[in-house]
Design an enzyme around this catalytic site. Sequence first.
Site, PDB file in Angstrom:
ATOM      1  N   PHE A 139     -11.543   2.107   6.429  1.00 52.79           N
ATOM      2  CA  PHE A 139     -11.710   1.105   5.381  1.00 52.79           C
ATOM      3  C   PHE A 139     -10.849   1.400   4.346  1.00 52.79           C
ATOM      4  O   PHE A 139     -11.325   2.398   3.568  1.00 52.79           O
ATOM      5  CB  PHE A 139     -12.984   0.748   5.086  1.00 52.79           C
ATOM      6  CG  PHE A 139     -13.337  -0.260   4.003  1.00 52.79           C
ATOM      7  CD1 PHE A 139     -13.314  -1.692   4.399  1.00 52.79           C
ATOM      8  CD2 PHE A 139     -13.209  -0.146   2.700  1.00 52.79           C
ATOM      9  CE1 PHE A 139     -13.175  -2.672   3.479  1.00 52.79           C
ATOM     10  CE2 PHE A 139     -13.076  -1.031   1.725  1.00 52.79           C
ATOM     11  CZ  PHE A 139     -13.253  -2.443   1.903  1.00 52.79           C
ATOM     12  N   ASP A 224      -7.507   9.187   1.311  1.00 46.49           N
ATOM     13  CA  ASP A 224      -8.340   8.275   0.443  1.00 46.49           C
ATOM     14  C   ASP A 224      -9.597   8.622   0.014  1.00 46.49           C
ATOM     15  O   ASP A 224     -10.693   8.802   0.862  1.00 46.49           O
ATOM     16  CB  ASP A 224      -8.279   7.010   1.182  1.00 46.49           C
ATOM     17  CG  ASP A 224      -8.989   5.705   0.536  1.00 46.49           C
ATOM     18  OD1 ASP A 224      -9.624   5.936  -0.405  1.00 46.49           O
ATOM     19  OD2 ASP A 224      -8.944   4.876   1.010  1.00 46.49           O
ATOM     20  N   LYS A 253     -13.034   3.334  -7.660  1.00 44.60           N
ATOM     21  CA  LYS A 253     -14.786   3.510  -7.995  1.00 44.60           C
ATOM     22  C   LYS A 253     -14.985   4.195  -8.951  1.00 44.60           C
ATOM     23  O   LYS A 253     -15.114   3.470 -10.288  1.00 44.60           O
ATOM     24  CB  LYS A 253     -15.163   3.585  -6.425  1.00 44.60           C
ATOM     25  CG  LYS A 253     -14.897   2.722  -5.467  1.00 44.60           C
ATOM     26  CD  LYS A 253     -15.909   2.775  -4.308  1.00 44.60           C
ATOM     27  CE  LYS A 253     -15.655   1.408  -3.462  1.00 44.60           C
ATOM     28  NZ  LYS A 253     -14.971   1.661  -2.080  1.00 44.60           N
TER      29      LYS A 253
END
Length: 416
Positions: A139, A224, A253
Amino acid sequence: MSARPNREPDAHLAHNYSPLEVTLSSGEGAWVTDVHGRRYLDCLAAYSAVNFGHGNPELVAAARAQLDRITLTSRAFRNDRLEPFAEALAALAGKDMVLPMNTGAEAVESAVKVARAWGYRVKGVRQGRATIVVASGNFHGRTTTIISFSDDEQARADFGPYTPGFVTVPYGDAAALEAAIDETTVAVLLEPIQGEAGVLVPPDDYLPEVRRITRAHDVLFVADEIQSGLGRTGATFQCDNAGVVPDLYLLGKALGGGIVPVSAVVGNRDVLGVLRPGEHGSTFGGNPLAAAVGLAVVRMLETGEPQERARRLGMILHERLRALLGRGVVAVRGAGLWAGIDIDPALGTGRRVCELLMERGVLAKDTHGSTVRLAPPIVIEEADLEWAVDQLEAVLDELGGASPHGSDEAERVQTV
Ligand SMILES: *Cc1c(COP(=O)(O)O)cnc(C)c1O
């Protein structure tokens, strides 16, 4: 068609989410309050975007101070917040350059562009041929290019045509990854722990092997760390836990402190330096408000305190969760204050478990049918963490997880 006003709580929102039946209006630390005044322990922390807690006083103070100065300049002019943020973030990562963006998906998109440009300009890949190796179950965000290399049908179907140039290999299999590399490969893009897939932790030697292989083949290793980074796993980066240093870190985030979207690609000049003026950008990327908050986040991580706290509380969390194995829980994975818990499908779906947890005042999020993940803000009090696991235990008991007939797994454990 009825002409009556629609009383659905989100009647005017596109239906791209199906939230739990709770409407939040305030939050402090690890706790949030709904519109009826009911308090819940937030065990999702906005997918780790709220690592440092709701309304973190230091971060809110940094944002407030910056609101009164200047909030947006565009990169057409310099602002006095951006370079200090970039310098501190680069130092935190042990790199020398930062490409500031806003959302995680933009950081991923930026890395794809940087890796391709590096491939053509530095590695000498034939124009238009660059490929990037990615992992199954990944993802990395929701843009058309990113879903082009997702294997989640829900995320992809009906959104094609897809961007070419990606090769998928099984996650955790270093030999398959090496076999997929050829003269067109410019990068390997991976999550050090796959968050949305269910907090999947690869074998211990996987990331070191990926580092060795990418180095041997002159391929960039892009990590990531948008969800795994910035304290969550008990380290600044999950790559630290694995003892590897990637060529590019992708951050997002928690970098925005739960206040504003802040993302970044962090790397060295020999890679990030390929970008030339005018080739890439963002109106909001690197804005002074984002940079002020991002700098305050970096200052917090420089102390090592959030990482240490996540490590310590994570040990407690995982010990408690392991004790639920065979009592409605079939597997537990994770690192630091981050856990993926596979619920015995015989007891109910992950969604059902999250609904029952909510009734008991704990907010969590299911993924892939029967997995519940827990990722509370790192500032959570130890007693509250224990209480959250107590509630999970109670929900599992309620569903019959502790009874000998609750599930095959429970029966198996009872007979050994
Ligand atoms: C959330 C996430 C993204 C995308 O971030 P957005 O800010 O939602 O675009 C990318 N990669 C990983 C690993 C993530 O968890």
